[in-house]
Design a protein around this motif. Sequence first.
Motif, PDB file in Angstrom:
ATOM      1  N   THR A  51       0.828  -1.214   0.000  1.00 46.59           N
ATOM      2  CA  THR A  51       0.000   0.000   0.000  1.00 46.59           C
ATOM      3  C   THR A  51       0.865   1.266   0.000  1.00 46.59           C
ATOM      4  O   THR A  51       0.411   2.312  -0.441  1.00 46.59           O
ATOM      5  N   GLU A  52       2.109   1.154   0.491  1.00 45.81           N
ATOM      6  CA  GLU A  52       3.025   2.300   0.520  1.00 45.81           C
ATOM      7  C   GLU A  52       3.688   2.554  -0.830  1.00 45.81           C
ATOM      8  O   GLU A  52       4.287   3.602  -1.034  1.00 45.81           O
ATOM      9  N   SER A  53       3.574   1.623  -1.736  1.00 45.42           N
ATOM     10  CA  SER A  53       4.179   1.783  -3.056  1.00 45.42           C
ATOM     11  C   SER A  53       3.285   2.655  -3.928  1.00 45.42           C
ATOM     12  O   SER A  53       2.107   2.349  -4.125  1.00 45.42           O
ATOM     13  N   PRO A  54       3.835   3.754  -4.463  1.00 41.45           N
ATOM     14  CA  PRO A  54       3.010   4.633  -5.301  1.00 41.45           C
ATOM     15  C   PRO A  54       2.470   3.933  -6.551  1.00 41.45           C
ATOM     16  O   PRO A  54       1.391   4.264  -7.026  1.00 41.45           O
ATOM     17  N   LEU A  55       3.181   2.950  -7.034  1.00 40.05           N
ATOM     18  CA  LEU A  55       2.766   2.257  -8.256  1.00 40.05           C
ATOM     19  C   LEU A  55       1.759   1.143  -7.979  1.00 40.05           C
ATOM     20  O   LEU A  55       0.908   0.848  -8.816  1.00 40.05           O
TER      21      LEU A  55
END
Length: 160
Positions: A51-55
């Motif tokens: 969930t922390e990954s922008p992609l």
Amino acid sequence: MDFNQKRINNGTMKTKKTGITTFISIFFILLFCYAAISKIMDFEKFQIQMTESPLLSAFAGFLPYVLIISEFIIAGLLCYRITQNAGLLASFILMLFFTGYIAHMLLTSENLPCSCGGILEKMTWKQHLYFNIGCAVLAILALVYNKKYSRPADGDSNHS
């Protein structure tokens, strides 16, 4: 070189190439099972990192399940000679996705959350990129050897 000597030499080459393909398949089986089990063992952390990954944040609800299941399915495909090519192709495609993701993150993001499991998360992002490229090359190598040496030689209708 007579026909029998040529056939023996071709058989030796085939044995070496199928041995390499088997080794690479076992490597991917161990890699994918280890990665999937590591993700399962710390599933909550895996989901949070995704969930922390922008992609990947938009897909964080279902992607962790898809990745784990895919890794186990690919490992299963690699276990059987009849499905080995499909498993090697799937390994290559998955490694391409992972490599593309890492390359994109290195180029566009300062915050680099790693959602890999176990020892793989100890690598730097660049090390991980090189590791994934190496894995993709191994998958291609195994596919080429498997395609070339898994069918009978031309004109050899009495192969055993």
